[in-house]
Design an enzyme around this catalytic site. Structure first.
Site, PDB file in Angstrom:
ATOM      1  N   ARG A 108       0.877  -1.182   0.000  1.00  0.00           N
ATOM      2  CA  ARG A 108       0.000   0.000   0.000  1.00  0.00           C
ATOM      3  C   ARG A 108       0.906   1.221   0.000  1.00  0.00           C
ATOM      4  O   ARG A 108       1.664   1.443   0.959  1.00  0.00           O
ATOM      5  CB  ARG A 108      -0.909   0.003   1.236  1.00  0.00           C
ATOM      6  CG  ARG A 108      -1.827   1.241   1.322  1.00  0.00           C
ATOM      7  CD  ARG A 108      -2.638   1.194   2.608  1.00  0.00           C
ATOM      8  NE  ARG A 108      -3.410   2.401   2.801  1.00  0.00           N
ATOM      9  CZ  ARG A 108      -4.679   2.568   2.427  1.00  0.00           C
ATOM     10  NH1 ARG A 108      -5.313   1.593   1.810  1.00  0.00           N
ATOM     11  NH2 ARG A 108      -5.325   3.693   2.661  1.00  0.00           N
ATOM     12  N   HIS A 135      -7.089   0.908  -6.777  1.00  0.00           N
ATOM     13  CA  HIS A 135      -7.455   0.387  -5.448  1.00  0.00           C
ATOM     14  C   HIS A 135      -8.344  -0.851  -5.639  1.00  0.00           C
ATOM     15  O   HIS A 135      -9.514  -0.856  -5.265  1.00  0.00           O
ATOM     16  CB  HIS A 135      -8.186   1.465  -4.659  1.00  0.00           C
ATOM     17  CG  HIS A 135      -8.179   1.253  -3.175  1.00  0.00           C
ATOM     18  ND1 HIS A 135      -7.616   0.140  -2.577  1.00  0.00           N
ATOM     19  CD2 HIS A 135      -8.681   2.013  -2.153  1.00  0.00           C
ATOM     20  CE1 HIS A 135      -7.770   0.222  -1.265  1.00  0.00           C
ATOM     21  NE2 HIS A 135      -8.401   1.349  -0.985  1.00  0.00           N
ATOM     22  N   GLN A 138     -10.419  -2.615  -2.704  1.00  0.00           N
ATOM     23  CA  GLN A 138     -11.600  -1.846  -2.307  1.00  0.00           C
ATOM     24  C   GLN A 138     -12.762  -2.108  -3.248  1.00  0.00           C
ATOM     25  O   GLN A 138     -13.905  -2.287  -2.818  1.00  0.00           O
ATOM     26  CB  GLN A 138     -11.284  -0.353  -2.283  1.00  0.00           C
ATOM     27  CG  GLN A 138     -12.474   0.546  -1.985  1.00  0.00           C
ATOM     28  CD  GLN A 138     -13.037   0.341  -0.600  1.00  0.00           C
ATOM     29  OE1 GLN A 138     -12.297   0.391   0.381  1.00  0.00           O
ATOM     30  NE2 GLN A 138     -14.335   0.112  -0.485  1.00  0.00           N
ATOM     31  N   ASP A 231     -15.686   9.923  -2.601  1.00  0.00           N
ATOM     32  CA  ASP A 231     -14.438   9.740  -1.865  1.00  0.00           C
ATOM     33  C   ASP A 231     -13.995  11.115  -1.375  1.00  0.00           C
ATOM     34  O   ASP A 231     -14.539  12.142  -1.792  1.00  0.00           O
ATOM     35  CB  ASP A 231     -13.385   9.127  -2.804  1.00  0.00           C
ATOM     36  CG  ASP A 231     -12.126   8.671  -2.087  1.00  0.00           C
ATOM     37  OD1 ASP A 231     -12.109   8.657  -0.840  1.00  0.00           O
ATOM     38  OD2 ASP A 231     -11.137   8.330  -2.771  1.00  0.00           O
ATOM     39  N   CYS A 272     -15.514   4.669   0.321  1.00  0.00           N
ATOM     40  CA  CYS A 272     -14.418   3.774   0.707  1.00  0.00           C
ATOM     41  C   CYS A 272     -13.899   4.051   2.119  1.00  0.00           C
ATOM     42  O   CYS A 272     -13.218   3.204   2.699  1.00  0.00           O
ATOM     43  CB  CYS A 272     -13.288   3.840  -0.311  1.00  0.00           C
ATOM     44  SG  CYS A 272     -12.656   5.508  -0.599  1.00  0.00           S
ATOM     45  N   ARG A 300     -14.268  -5.498   3.118  1.00  0.00           N
ATOM     46  CA  ARG A 300     -12.828  -5.486   2.822  1.00  0.00           C
ATOM     47  C   ARG A 300     -12.174  -6.737   3.392  1.00  0.00           C
ATOM     48  O   ARG A 300     -11.287  -7.334   2.759  1.00  0.00           O
ATOM     49  CB  ARG A 300     -12.152  -4.245   3.423  1.00  0.00           C
ATOM     50  CG  ARG A 300     -12.553  -2.910   2.828  1.00  0.00           C
ATOM     51  CD  ARG A 300     -12.149  -2.746   1.384  1.00  0.00           C
ATOM     52  NE  ARG A 300     -10.743  -2.982   1.124  1.00  0.00           N
ATOM     53  CZ  ARG A 300      -9.736  -2.150   1.432  1.00  0.00           C
ATOM     54  NH1 ARG A 300      -9.975  -1.012   2.049  1.00  0.00           N
ATOM     55  NH2 ARG A 300      -8.484  -2.460   1.121  1.00  0.00           N
TER      56      ARG A 300
END
Length: 315
Positions: A108, A135, A138, A231, A272, A300
């Site tokens: 990440r 991502h 996600q 987001d 997210c 997740r």
């Protein structure tokens, strides 16, 4: 033909077919049911995974850690101050060392190219926990959440409003195109997505009977949407642009009026996380029955568990 993802890295959903994505979602649903029934598994028994984090995280770190423990594996957290990744030691050498000691590596961080180089040299699967441009873990959780709420994916419509060229907009565009979800982005022209990615995803979407629409008007973007997604307006590493970004994206806030503009009482809200309530989304929408953000956050865990089990596990 059975799906076999053993030994595969998970860097972007662009690398996976619709059938492979559905396989991961089915596996996620099964692992979620097992977790909720109190059954601990052995899919990762004897496996060790390295968790490389250049960027801070709540959901990604916790999901990988708990997923490993649930299935009998061990996760080792390696923060940016714990190892020499890209500093004293180049990425290629770090990858070759970790690949000798671990069964899989999560990354990440900032550059997608770093995740790709790790995958090129590690000799074990590398999983993308987030980069500046993608991502994918996600989006797997988002797709599982959509399927849980609507019983299907193909033929649904998802609208993303806000920063149309950030990693979530990119990843959602890819994921929706792959599984046949109609995808739209509502964003100012300055933040429209990369035309090359939009073109490529448009071709994939049309082959699945879906399509992609980019609009400046947020109400136009959400019209007919089964889900409205947003987001944060200021991504990690862009804090110096906060004032300008807030001013530019103010009209794209997800509020009750925008949710009503879908024209559907059944529309859900997704994010997210973490969210800036009062920024990209109002408290009213965030805490409303339409908000599925905590189901999404929980998913997740189950989808990341599925990715690890499918690529390095004993299934």
């Amino acid at each position: 033909m059975p799906v076999n993802l053993k030994g595969r890295s998970f860097l972007t959903l662009m690398d996976f077919t619709a059938e492979e994505i559905v396989y991961l979602l089915d596996l996620s649903a099964g692992l979620k049911a097992k977790k909720r029934s109190g059954v601990r598994g052995t899919a990762l028994a004897g496996k060790n995974v390295a968790l490389l984090f250049e960027k801070a995280s709540t959901r990604t770190r916790c999901a990988f850690t708990v997923a490993c423990a649930d299935e009998g594996g061990h996760a080792e957290f390696l923060g940016k101050n714990d190892i020499h990744l890209g500093g004293k030691e180049d990425v290629r050498d770090t990858a070759r060392v970790l690949g000798r000691m671990f069964d899989g590596v999560e990354f990440r961080g900032f550059k997608q190219s770093t995740a790709e180089e790790l995958a090129r040299w590690a000799g074990v699967p590398v999983w993308n926990g987030l980069t500046d441009t993608d991502h994918p873990t996600q989006v797997l959780a988002d797709l599982l959440t959509l399927r849980e709420n609507f019983g299907r994916l193909e033929g649904l419509s998802l609208a993303y409003v806000g920063d149309g060229r950030n990693n979530m907009a990119n990843a959602l565009m890819i994921g929706c195109a792959k599984v046949g979800i109609r995808f739209s982005i509502g964003a100012p022209k300055e933040l429209f997505p990369d035309p090359a990615l939009t073109g490529r995803c448009g071709e994939i979407a049309r082959a699945r009977g879906a399509g992609i629409r980019i609009a400046e008007d947020p109400k136009e973007a959400v019209e007919g949407a089964d889900a409205v997604y947003t987001d944060v307006w200021v991504s990690m590493g862009e804090e110096d642009r906060k004032e300008a970004r807030v001013k530019l994206l103010g009209p794209y806030q997800v509020n009750a009026e925008l949710m009503k503009a879908t024209g559907k009482d059944s529309s859900i809200f997704l994010h997210c996380l973490p969210a800036v309530k009062g920024g990209e989304v109002t408290e009213e929408v965030f805490e409303s029955p339409a908000s599925k953000v905590f189901d999404e956050a929980e998913n997740r865990l189950h989808t990341i568990k599925a990715v690890m089990a499918a690529t390095i596990g004993n299934l």
